[in-house]
Write a protein that holds these residues in place. Structure first.
Motif, PDB file in Angstrom:
ATOM      1  N   ASN A 154       0.890  -1.279   0.112  1.00 15.38           N
ATOM      2  CA  ASN A 154       0.084   0.076   0.087  1.00 15.38           C
ATOM      3  C   ASN A 154       0.885   1.146  -0.067  1.00 15.38           C
ATOM      4  N   SER A 155       2.234   1.081   0.248  1.00 16.09           N
ATOM      5  CA  SER A 155       3.326   2.218  -0.164  1.00 16.09           C
ATOM      6  C   SER A 155       4.379   1.639  -0.325  1.00 16.09           C
ATOM      7  N   TRP A 156       5.600   2.525  -0.671  1.00 18.58           N
ATOM      8  CA  TRP A 156       6.882   1.842  -0.734  1.00 18.58           C
ATOM      9  C   TRP A 156       7.272   1.921   0.545  1.00 18.58           C
ATOM     10  N   THR A 157       6.964   3.118   1.471  1.00 20.83           N
ATOM     11  CA  THR A 157       7.259   2.638   2.726  1.00 20.83           C
ATOM     12  C   THR A 157       7.079   1.432   3.524  1.00 20.83           C
ATOM     13  N   SER A 158       5.875   1.016   3.192  1.00 17.47           N
ATOM     14  CA  SER A 158       5.557  -0.248   3.653  1.00 17.47           C
ATOM     15  C   SER A 158       6.460  -1.514   2.916  1.00 17.47           C
ATOM     16  N   TRP A 172      21.511  10.563   1.292  1.00 13.32           N
ATOM     17  CA  TRP A 172      20.683  11.267   0.222  1.00 13.32           C
ATOM     18  C   TRP A 172      19.605  10.466  -0.331  1.00 13.32           C
ATOM     19  N   THR A 173      18.423  10.258   0.460  1.00  7.16           N
ATOM     20  CA  THR A 173      17.191   9.639   0.116  1.00  7.16           C
ATOM     21  C   THR A 173      16.263  10.134   0.872  1.00  7.16           C
ATOM     22  N   MET A 174      14.795   9.488   0.512  1.00  6.89           N
ATOM     23  CA  MET A 174      13.769   9.741   1.387  1.00  6.89           C
ATOM     24  C   MET A 174      13.704   9.031   2.682  1.00  6.89           C
ATOM     25  N   CYS A 175      13.269   9.722   3.858  1.00  5.88           N
ATOM     26  CA  CYS A 175      13.560   9.228   5.162  1.00  5.88           C
ATOM     27  C   CYS A 175      13.243   7.769   5.191  1.00  5.88           C
ATOM     28  N   ALA A 176      12.305   7.030   4.539  1.00  8.32           N
ATOM     29  CA  ALA A 176      11.960   5.730   4.980  1.00  8.32           C
ATOM     30  C   ALA A 176      12.522   4.803   4.557  1.00  8.32           C
ATOM     31  N   SER A 177      13.811   5.188   3.712  1.00  5.75           N
ATOM     32  CA  SER A 177      14.868   4.126   3.480  1.00  5.75           C
ATOM     33  C   SER A 177      15.547   3.758   5.025  1.00  5.75           C
ATOM     34  N   ALA A 178      15.743   4.943   5.712  1.00  4.00           N
ATOM     35  CA  ALA A 178      16.394   4.829   7.014  1.00  4.00           C
ATOM     36  C   ALA A 178      15.512   4.450   8.067  1.00  4.00           C
ATOM     37  N   THR A 201      17.087  -2.796  -2.643  1.00  3.94           N
ATOM     38  CA  THR A 201      17.680  -1.448  -3.476  1.00  3.94           C
ATOM     39  C   THR A 201      16.301  -0.867  -3.521  1.00  3.94           C
ATOM     40  N   ASP A 202      16.487   0.412  -3.108  1.00  6.49           N
ATOM     41  CA  ASP A 202      15.029   1.412  -2.971  1.00  6.49           C
ATOM     42  C   ASP A 202      15.179   2.159  -4.447  1.00  6.49           C
ATOM     43  N   SER A 203      14.478   1.740  -5.436  1.00 10.76           N
ATOM     44  CA  SER A 203      14.396   2.233  -6.477  1.00 10.76           C
ATOM     45  C   SER A 203      13.134   3.046  -6.982  1.00 10.76           C
ATOM     46  N   ALA A 204      12.650   3.651  -5.865  1.00 12.50           N
ATOM     47  CA  ALA A 204      11.262   4.538  -6.041  1.00 12.50           C
ATOM     48  C   ALA A 204      11.531   5.465  -7.049  1.00 12.50           C
ATOM     49  N   GLN A 205      12.460   6.071  -7.235  1.00 11.26           N
ATOM     50  CA  GLN A 205      12.486   7.161  -8.187  1.00 11.26           C
ATOM     51  C   GLN A 205      13.083   6.668  -9.571  1.00 11.26           C
ATOM     52  N   SER A 206      13.286   5.335  -9.776  1.00  4.98           N
ATOM     53  CA  SER A 206      14.142   4.718 -10.992  1.00  4.98           C
ATOM     54  C   SER A 206      13.339   3.630 -11.395  1.00  4.98           C
ATOM     55  N   TYR A 262       9.813  -0.373  -5.899  1.00  6.95           N
ATOM     56  CA  TYR A 262       9.357   0.987  -6.491  1.00  6.95           C
ATOM     57  C   TYR A 262       8.058   1.680  -5.737  1.00  6.95           C
ATOM     58  N   SER A 263       8.028   3.092  -5.740  1.00  9.57           N
ATOM     59  CA  SER A 263       6.916   3.634  -5.167  1.00  9.57           C
ATOM     60  C   SER A 263       6.013   3.883  -6.103  1.00  9.57           C
ATOM     61  N   LEU A 264       4.710   4.035  -5.775  1.00 12.50           N
ATOM     62  CA  LEU A 264       3.618   4.453  -6.901  1.00 12.50           C
ATOM     63  C   LEU A 264       2.754   5.554  -6.056  1.00 12.50           C
ATOM     64  N   ASN A 265       3.429   6.307  -5.292  1.00 13.68           N
ATOM     65  CA  ASN A 265       2.687   7.633  -4.861  1.00 13.68           C
ATOM     66  C   ASN A 265       2.674   8.592  -5.977  1.00 13.68           C
ATOM     67  N   TYR A 266       1.881   9.776  -5.897  1.00 13.94           N
ATOM     68  CA  TYR A 266       1.617  10.586  -6.980  1.00 13.94           C
ATOM     69  C   TYR A 266       2.606  11.478  -7.605  1.00 13.94           C
ATOM     70  N   HIS A 267       3.739  11.449  -7.114  1.00 15.14           N
ATOM     71  CA  HIS A 267       4.799  12.244  -7.748  1.00 15.14           C
ATOM     72  C   HIS A 267       5.865  11.282  -8.226  1.00 15.14           C
ATOM     73  N   LYS A 268       5.699  10.111  -8.337  1.00 14.42           N
ATOM     74  CA  LYS A 268       6.309   9.032  -8.806  1.00 14.42           C
ATOM     75  C   LYS A 268       6.072   8.997 -10.198  1.00 14.42           C
ATOM     76  N   HIS A 269       7.031   8.231 -11.055  1.00 22.76           N
ATOM     77  CA  HIS A 269       6.737   8.089 -12.653  1.00 22.76           C
ATOM     78  C   HIS A 269       5.458   7.579 -12.995  1.00 22.76           C
ATOM     79  N   GLU A 273      -1.603   6.014  -3.751  1.00 27.69           N
ATOM     80  CA  GLU A 273      -0.535   5.537  -2.710  1.00 27.69           C
ATOM     81  C   GLU A 273      -0.310   4.005  -3.174  1.00 27.69           C
ATOM     82  N   GLY A 274       0.965   3.405  -3.046  1.00 26.33           N
ATOM     83  CA  GLY A 274       1.268   2.156  -3.471  1.00 26.33           C
ATOM     84  C   GLY A 274       2.644   1.707  -3.670  1.00 26.33           C
ATOM     85  N   GLY A 275       3.051   0.569  -3.752  1.00 30.76           N
ATOM     86  CA  GLY A 275       4.581   0.212  -4.064  1.00 30.76           C
ATOM     87  C   GLY A 275       4.702  -1.251  -4.356  1.00 30.76           C
TER      88      GLY A 275
END
Ligand SMILES: *Cc1c(COP(=O)(O)O)cnc(C)c1O
Length: 425
Positions: free
Chosen positions: A79-83, A105-111, A177-182, A201-208, A213-215
């Motif tokens: 339901n999200s890439w954070t999940s 240099w990543t979004m906080c959820a990676s950590a 690998t966190d490929s949310a942006q790729s 990969y992330s499926l939130n609204y500002h991803k490609h 929401e989703g992942g």
């Protein structure tokens, strides 16, 4: 060269019309969502050992489509890439107190996904060329307690995954690998996210591509796949009936994606290559226009790799330009350039890490016995990331805007105008 007065000095603005917001959703998604709503089955998951443990028809269809597209044995929607990141850290068998190396240099959820299992994030520095994990810094940060590397494919370009996999093999580490942006990005013939033990990969609204929401998690490891399914869907209630012996990290969540989102995801995935192509074309226009501007370093694309330009990254040669980033960006913003990023996240300077306060108020997990050494988050541990963030990194956030030809042309025009009078700033 433009001799018009800069907007910041009272001259006319270069870009007057707001840039068009990126919108990947079309009629196909509308129809797909409608047909799910009409069916009345908005979700078909059950949190027990039952055929519906795997979810409904659209969830499963989307997962099979992802397996085909990304070229992997298994895909798991969440339901999200954070999940997804939390599920991934649990699924590879991380124990409390284990150290996991992650870039700042990543979004906080990676950590935070690491902290969720009471493991300890250790920050390694980034490469100044790609802004991804520097393999040398990763090696320097390996201790007897390191168990995994959380690599990130930042801004739309692959990290040095082949070197990182080789380091991991030598030190017997797992890799996420966190490929949310790729998503849909290549590195030497394979897609980002698919080299590691688990990626996604992330499926939130500002991803490609997005589903609101989703992942998507991807793996070629059938054991990890089973663990991901369990963590996604109430593992503790399923293990006995499913005959799962290893109870480590079998604390489940409800990380399930709905049928509507999955139906939209199927349509979005079909369009992904087209979206990336459009983004690359816009980036090429920027690159062609910016090339002649002195003191501006443009994005590098490594041989054998592609770039999806979630963000278009640049570095200012401040010493030679003789003007601060703040002044340059203010001048560009006055010309109507929106979506400029000045620096990027340095996660280790977040209050959570500076004060080491996460679970409760007493410094858990760092202050407890499970943390086997003093881990430093002091300023100075990642000098490349810190320096870029503090003074010279600048980016155009392509994720927010489509950039048609005319808009890309206007952005180039605004940059050229500011550069032509840069000494006046
Ligand atoms: C967007 C993003 C995430 C989080 O994804 P969500 O789907 O919003 O939870 C994690 N890591 C990176 C690098 C991201 O860009």
């Amino acid at each position: 060269m433009s001799t018009e007065k800069l907007a910041i000095h009272g001259g006319p603005k270069t870009i007057v019309k707001p840039l068009k917001r990126y919108n990947s959703i079309g009629i196909e998604e509308v129809k797909a969502a409608m047909s799910v709503v009409e069916s009345g089955v908005l979700s078909q998951f059950l949190g027990c050992w039952d055929p519906d443990f795997y979810g409904g028809p659209k969830v499963q269809e989307f997962e099979r489509a992802c397996e085909a597209y990304f070229g992997v044995k298994h895909a798991v929607t969440v339901n999200s890439w954070t999940s997804g990141l939390i599920a991934a850290v649990g699924a590879i068998g991380i124990e409390p107190g284990d150290e996991v190396i992650v870039p700042p240099w990543t979004m906080c959820a990676s950590a935070t996904a690491i902290l969720h299992w009471n493991a300890i994030p250790v920050f390694a520095d980034i490469e100044p060329e790609t802004f991804n994990l520097d393999p040398k810094s990763v090696e320097d940060n390996i201790t007897p307690f390191t168990r995994a590397i959380m690599a990130v494919d930042i801004f739309g370009h692959s990290c040095d995954i082949e070197t990182l996999m080789e380091i991991a093999k030598r030190h017997k580490l797992k890799v996420i690998t966190d490929s949310a942006q790729s998503p849909g990005v290549f590195c030497n013939g394979r897609m980002t996210g698919t080299f590691a033990d688990v990626g996604g990969y992330s499926l939130n609204y500002h991803k490609h591509i997005h589903t609101g929401e989703g992942g998507i998690l991807v793996t070629n490891d059938s054991y990890i796949y089973e663990r991901l399914l369990l963590i996604r869907n109430h593992a503790e209630a399923v293990v006995a009936a499913k005959g799962v012996d290893n109870l480590a990290n079998m604390i489940g969540y409800n990380f399930r994606l709905g049928e509507i989102e999955s139906a939209i995801g199927i349509e979005q995935l079909r369009k992904l290559d087209g979206f990336i192509g459009g983004r690359q074309q816009a980036a090429q226009q920027l690159t062609n226009g910016f090339r002649e501007l002195p003191g501006l370093r443009l994005p590098m694309v490594k041989p054998g790799c592609s770039h999806a330009y979630y963000i278009y990254p640049m570095i200012l040669d401040i010493a030679n330009l003789g003007v601060s980033r703040h002044k340059i960006c203010s001048a560009l913003e006055s010309e109507g350039v929106v979506g400029l990023a000045k620096g990027y996240s340095n996660l280790h300077v977040l209050p959570m890490f500076q004060k080491k306060i996460a679970y409760g108020s007493n410094g858990f997990p760092w202050s407890s016995d499970i943390c086997r050494r003093e881990v430093s988050y002091a300023k100075g541990i990642c000098p490349v990331a810190e320096d870029l963030h503090d003074s010279s990194f600048m980016a155009f956030e392509m994720c927010l805007h489509e950039l048609n030809d005319e808009e890309a042309h206007l952005i180039v025009k605004a940059f050229k105008k500011v550069w032509s009078q840069i000494s006046s700033l």
